[in-house]
Design a protein around this motif. Structure first.
Motif, PDB file in Angstrom:
ATOM      1  N   ILE A   1     -11.004 -14.401  11.183  1.00  0.00           N
ATOM      2  CA  ILE A   1     -12.133 -13.544  11.507  1.00  0.00           C
ATOM      3  C   ILE A   1     -13.147 -14.393  12.257  1.00  0.00           C
ATOM      4  N   TRP A   2     -13.652 -13.859  13.363  1.00  0.00           N
ATOM      5  CA  TRP A   2     -14.587 -14.604  14.201  1.00  0.00           C
ATOM      6  C   TRP A   2     -15.984 -13.995  14.106  1.00  0.00           C
ATOM      7  N   PHE A   3     -16.959 -14.856  13.814  1.00  0.00           N
ATOM      8  CA  PHE A   3     -18.367 -14.485  13.816  1.00  0.00           C
ATOM      9  C   PHE A   3     -18.946 -14.949  15.160  1.00  0.00           C
ATOM     10  N   ALA A   4     -19.791 -14.137  15.775  1.00  0.00           N
ATOM     11  CA  ALA A   4     -20.381 -14.539  17.058  1.00  0.00           C
ATOM     12  C   ALA A   4     -21.730 -13.851  17.251  1.00  0.00           C
ATOM     13  N   ALA A   5     -22.604 -14.504  17.997  1.00  0.00           N
ATOM     14  CA  ALA A   5     -23.893 -13.927  18.395  1.00  0.00           C
ATOM     15  C   ALA A   5     -24.387 -14.688  19.611  1.00  0.00           C
ATOM     16  N   GLU A   6     -25.250 -14.041  20.371  1.00  0.00           N
ATOM     17  CA  GLU A   6     -25.843 -14.686  21.543  1.00  0.00           C
ATOM     18  C   GLU A   6     -27.358 -14.503  21.500  1.00  0.00           C
ATOM     19  N   PRO A   7     -28.013 -15.238  20.610  1.00  0.00           N
ATOM     20  CA  PRO A   7     -29.464 -15.120  20.484  1.00  0.00           C
ATOM     21  C   PRO A   7     -30.178 -15.821  21.630  1.00  0.00           C
ATOM     22  N   MET A   8     -31.462 -15.560  21.747  1.00  0.00           N
ATOM     23  CA  MET A   8     -32.265 -16.329  22.687  1.00  0.00           C
ATOM     24  C   MET A   8     -32.238 -17.786  22.246  1.00  0.00           C
ATOM     25  N   ALA A   9     -32.269 -18.696  23.207  1.00  0.00           N
ATOM     26  CA  ALA A   9     -32.127 -20.121  22.887  1.00  0.00           C
ATOM     27  C   ALA A   9     -33.177 -20.593  21.888  1.00  0.00           C
ATOM     28  N   ALA A  10     -34.358 -19.996  21.957  1.00  0.00           N
ATOM     29  CA  ALA A  10     -35.440 -20.402  21.054  1.00  0.00           C
ATOM     30  C   ALA A  10     -35.214 -19.925  19.626  1.00  0.00           C
ATOM     31  N   ASP A  11     -34.241 -19.017  19.438  1.00  0.00           N
ATOM     32  CA  ASP A  11     -34.027 -18.422  18.110  1.00  0.00           C
ATOM     33  C   ASP A  11     -32.759 -18.925  17.432  1.00  0.00           C
ATOM     34  N   ILE A  12     -32.255 -20.087  17.824  1.00  0.00           N
ATOM     35  CA  ILE A  12     -31.009 -20.589  17.228  1.00  0.00           C
ATOM     36  C   ILE A  12     -31.168 -20.787  15.725  1.00  0.00           C
ATOM     37  N   ASP A  13     -32.303 -21.343  15.289  1.00  0.00           N
ATOM     38  CA  ASP A  13     -32.506 -21.577  13.857  1.00  0.00           C
ATOM     39  C   ASP A  13     -32.463 -20.263  13.083  1.00  0.00           C
ATOM     40  N   LEU A  14     -33.095 -19.230  13.628  1.00  0.00           N
ATOM     41  CA  LEU A  14     -33.071 -17.919  12.978  1.00  0.00           C
ATOM     42  C   LEU A  14     -31.647 -17.368  12.951  1.00  0.00           C
ATOM     43  N   SER A  15     -30.917 -17.586  14.033  1.00  0.00           N
ATOM     44  CA  SER A  15     -29.545 -17.099  14.111  1.00  0.00           C
ATOM     45  C   SER A  15     -28.667 -17.763  13.063  1.00  0.00           C
ATOM     46  N   GLU A  16     -28.890 -19.049  12.797  1.00  0.00           N
ATOM     47  CA  GLU A  16     -28.124 -19.745  11.758  1.00  0.00           C
ATOM     48  C   GLU A  16     -28.335 -19.093  10.400  1.00  0.00           C
ATOM     49  N   LYS A  17     -29.562 -18.705  10.117  1.00  0.00           N
ATOM     50  CA  LYS A  17     -29.843 -18.024   8.851  1.00  0.00           C
ATOM     51  C   LYS A  17     -29.157 -16.656   8.800  1.00  0.00           C
ATOM     52  N   GLU A  18     -29.163 -15.967   9.934  1.00  0.00           N
ATOM     53  CA  GLU A  18     -28.493 -14.666   9.982  1.00  0.00           C
ATOM     54  C   GLU A  18     -26.987 -14.823   9.813  1.00  0.00           C
ATOM     55  N   PHE A  19     -26.441 -15.928  10.322  1.00  0.00           N
ATOM     56  CA  PHE A  19     -25.014 -16.192  10.142  1.00  0.00           C
ATOM     57  C   PHE A  19     -24.682 -16.392   8.663  1.00  0.00           C
ATOM     58  N   LEU A  20     -25.578 -17.056   7.934  1.00  0.00           N
ATOM     59  CA  LEU A  20     -25.314 -17.267   6.511  1.00  0.00           C
ATOM     60  C   LEU A  20     -25.281 -15.939   5.765  1.00  0.00           C
ATOM     61  N   ILE A  21     -26.241 -15.071   6.065  1.00  0.00           N
ATOM     62  CA  ILE A  21     -26.265 -13.757   5.422  1.00  0.00           C
ATOM     63  C   ILE A  21     -25.021 -12.973   5.797  1.00  0.00           C
ATOM     64  N   ALA A  22     -24.660 -13.016   7.081  1.00  0.00           N
ATOM     65  CA  ALA A  22     -23.464 -12.298   7.545  1.00  0.00           C
ATOM     66  C   ALA A  22     -22.220 -12.835   6.840  1.00  0.00           C
ATOM     67  N   PHE A  23     -22.143 -14.157   6.712  1.00  0.00           N
ATOM     68  CA  PHE A  23     -20.992 -14.757   6.037  1.00  0.00           C
ATOM     69  C   PHE A  23     -20.909 -14.302   4.581  1.00  0.00           C
ATOM     70  N   LYS A  24     -22.039 -14.339   3.871  1.00  0.00           N
ATOM     71  CA  LYS A  24     -22.033 -13.964   2.453  1.00  0.00           C
ATOM     72  C   LYS A  24     -21.680 -12.490   2.272  1.00  0.00           C
ATOM     73  N   GLN A  25     -22.175 -11.640   3.177  1.00  0.00           N
ATOM     74  CA  GLN A  25     -21.862 -10.217   3.069  1.00  0.00           C
ATOM     75  C   GLN A  25     -20.389  -9.960   3.384  1.00  0.00           C
ATOM     76  N   ALA A  26     -19.868 -10.674   4.380  1.00  0.00           N
ATOM     77  CA  ALA A  26     -18.448 -10.526   4.700  1.00  0.00           C
ATOM     78  C   ALA A  26     -17.585 -11.048   3.555  1.00  0.00           C
ATOM     79  N   ALA A  27     -17.981 -12.179   2.957  1.00  0.00           N
ATOM     80  CA  ALA A  27     -17.230 -12.747   1.832  1.00  0.00           C
ATOM     81  C   ALA A  27     -17.226 -11.786   0.646  1.00  0.00           C
ATOM     82  N   GLU A  28     -18.353 -11.122   0.434  1.00  0.00           N
ATOM     83  CA  GLU A  28     -18.434 -10.136  -0.649  1.00  0.00           C
ATOM     84  C   GLU A  28     -17.466  -8.978  -0.408  1.00  0.00           C
TER      85      GLU A  28
END
Length: 643
Positions: free
Chosen positions: A601-628
């Motif tokens: 399963i592939w996770f992907a996003a293309e956030p604005m470059a300034a929002d990479i840190d926020l995107s990392e947090k969103e990836f964690l939430i996405a991962f936990k929800q997918a794992a659930e």
């Protein structure tokens, strides 16, 4: 050595170079985004040269020169001006188009409306792209016929086999880079031939005296330089008939989505319009005026047989080349015109092929296809468009006509659903479908009636009924499409918020929000930050995370479970892609797709470059929800060990 032998040698070297480019990019094609959009990493230079090259067909160049010879600058509204204006107008739309997470226009329309419109639009676009490719093959056929006396099947074979190989190998990246090479070759050919012809026309012969270049360009019929000599009404009809179809073409939008950022996309379109002007506006003008001086009988025949004179005007440049230049020069010219044919046909093959692959196969036939399976289907889809164009090329004669017919079908069928969907919130799926069906049926019907009732070289039948019905009645086709689109939209229920949110910021505010609380000391967060892939391209970043479940994934079952327990996950374009839709900028939202195997399963996003840190947090939430969701269906999903 004869010119044909020289051509074969040069063509072989050229084709080997194109195939080499395709092979180079083969290893870089890991996803459908890589294949169809070159990984969204193309610069303004690449966008500009490719955009210009894709609209500079061999047949188009010959037809433009012929129209200049017979009608002067008044003919620019048939082809040249719409090319230039369309790219400039598309540059104005970049801000709206670029941030939508689509690979194709049918996919975008499903996001905006519903799945009911995706397949019909995909079929229309595939047919239109195949028709555009026909014009390239026909133009090259004319070149080989006059230069070497070859049958049309040879041109079809060369174009079809060449682009089939390098496009299927390298995808859209190969298209972009080969387009750049092909445009340079085409521009070199056009400008050198323009200088040669101006020199030949001004040198003087036994029948004419020598003259200066300024005398040559001044020795034209009265009104030749007037761009509105055809009359303002005719100009307006041409603008409204052609430009809507060209600004809604799949291929320039595909380049916008492939650009590394909004600035690159916009500047690329502007550069493309300038490059088109350089060839069509400068080189072709000089060539046409010189040919009129060398072959004065051609423009003179226009007064007697009207547009029947196109039969002599269209091949005039080729006749001059083969009769006046050396064998080496003829071979070089043939390769230059072959480049023009391929630079357009490869674009149309990828645009049409993406609709077959992404919008038909993956959406309706096998939504749970793995990425590896889709890469195979991508290549087969390109071959289908090439094969269709090749077959059609044996049944269609007029180059400009086939370009116009394809354009008019596009204008009437999906201009209003596409542009109305982008800018009019009240547009509905029923209105879009009504506009599409009415426009396509009416336009195809009008075109058939016009062609069936028009004698050879005569004024088109519908034009004789009323000037507004010129151009195969496309104004009427668009009018009826617009009436159906707006009327049915106003009479039906407004679109849901999930369909409006990616297009209208105020609707995104209505989305159901989930609290996002991420503890940066969480071991899983620290681990994710280290294994996640990040790459900045322009004003955006590409963020990826490829994981493997503990066993084969039942994709439908997983998607259903994820959507049930977390309503923020949606499938606006089908189950093949699941988005965690929490903001209007859908491109920056985390998406899930199948990987190369049925366990990935592939996770992907293309956030604005300034929002990479926020995107990392969103990836964690996405991962936990997918794992659930995986745990609920009996599978395990974990982060990989650190390298």
């Amino acid at each position: 050595m004869e010119s044909y032998q020289i051509f074969l040698i040069l063509m072989a070297v050229y084709l080997l170079g194109l195939i080499g480019i395709g092979l180079y990019f083969t290893k870089k094609q890991k996803s459908v985004t890589d294949f169809w959009l070159a990984g969204r990493k193309i610069s303004a230079i690449g966008i500009g040269f490719s955009a210009a090259s894709s609209w500079m067909t061999a047949g188009g160049i010959l037809s433009v020169i012929a129209l200049y010879m017979l009608l002067g600058m008044g003919s620019i509204w048939d082809f040249v001006a719409p090319n230039i204006l369309a790219l400039l107008l598309i540059a104005l739309l970049v801000g709206k188009i670029k941030h939508l997470p689509a690979i194709t226009q049918p996919e975008l329309l499903e996001q905006r409306f519903s799945s009911s419109i995706r397949a019909p639009v995909a079929i229309v676009i595939a047919i239109v792209m195949a028709l555009f490719a026909v014009a390239d093959i026909k133009g090259f056929s004319l070149v080989l016929s006059i230069f070497f006396g070859l049958e049309p099947i040879y041109a079809a074979a060369i174009v079809a086999l060449a682009i089939s190989v390098y496009v299927t190998l390298g995808g859209f990246s190969a298209v972009i880079w080969t387009d750049m090479i092909q445009f340079i070759m085409l521009a070199t050919f056009s400008l050198i031939i323009a200088f040669v012809l101006v020199g030949a026309a001004t040198t003087g012969t036994a029948d004419t005296s020598a003259m200066t270049s300024s005398d040559l360009f001044g020795d034209v019929p009265s009104g030749w330089w007037n761009p509105i000599s055809v009359g303002v009404p005719a100009v307006l009809i041409a603008i409204f008939a052609i430009i809507p179809g060209w600004i809604t073409e799949q291929d320039p939008w595909q380049r916008i989505w492939a650009a590394k950022d909004e600035k690159s996309a916009r500047n690329g379109m502007i550069l493309g319009s300038f490059l088109i002007f350089l060839i069509f506006g400068v080189a072709c003008t000089a060539i046409a005026i010189s040919l009129n001086h060398i072959y004065p009988e051609i423009p003179a025949s226009f007064a007697e047989i009207g547009m029947g004179a196109m039969a002599d005007a269209e091949p005039a440049l080729l006749v001059y080349i083969v009769s006046s230049l050396s064998p080496v020069a003829v071979g070089l010219c043939a390769v230059g015109l072959a480049a023009a044919a391929m630079s357009s046909a490869d674009t149309f093959a990828t645009s049409g092929g993406s609709c077959i692959s992404r919008d038909i196969y993956q959406r309706y036939i096998k939504p749970d296809a793995t990425m590896k399976q889709m890469m195979t289907i991508n290549r087969i889809s390109v071959l289908i468009i090439v094969a269709l164009a090749t077959v059609l090329s044996f049944y269609i004669d007029s180059i400009i006509d086939v370009i116009h017919i394809a354009t008019f079908i596009a204008s009437a069928a999906y201009f209003f659903p596409l542009m109305g969907g982008l800018y009019w919130k009240r547009a509905t799926k029923q209105g879009a479908l009504a506009g599409l069906i009415v426009g396509a049926v009416v336009q195809i019907g009008l075109t058939a009636v016009d062609l069936a009732n028009t004698p050879p070289f005569a004024l088109p039948y519908l034009t004789t009924l009323h000037p507004v019905l010129s151009n195969h009645g496309v104004i009427l086709g668009m009018l009826l499409s617009g009436v159906a689109f707006f009327g049915v939209s106003l009479a039906t229920k407004p679109s849901d918020t999930v369909n409006l949110a990616p297009f209208f910021a105020d609707e995104a505010e209505k989305l159901e929000k989930e609290a996002m609380v991420v503890d940066e000391s969480d071991p899983e967060y620290k681990k994710l930050v280290k294994v996640i892939e990040k790459e900045v391209t322009g004003d955006r970043a590409i963020v990826k995370l490829n994981l493997e479940a503990s066993a084969t994934i039942n994709w439908d079952k997983f998607v259903n479970e994820l959507k049930n327990i977390h309503p923020s996950w949606v499938t606006p374009t089908g189950r093949n892609s699941v988005y965690r839709l929490t903001r209007a900028d859908m491109l920056s939202c985390v998406s899930l797709t199948r990987g190369d195997s049925e366990k990935e399963i592939w996770f992907a996003a293309e956030p604005m470059a300034a929002d990479i840190d926020l995107s990392e947090k969103e990836f964690l939430i996405a991962f936990k929800q997918a794992a659930e969701a995986f745990a609920n269906i009996g599978l395990l999903l974990t982060l990989p060990a650190e390298n």
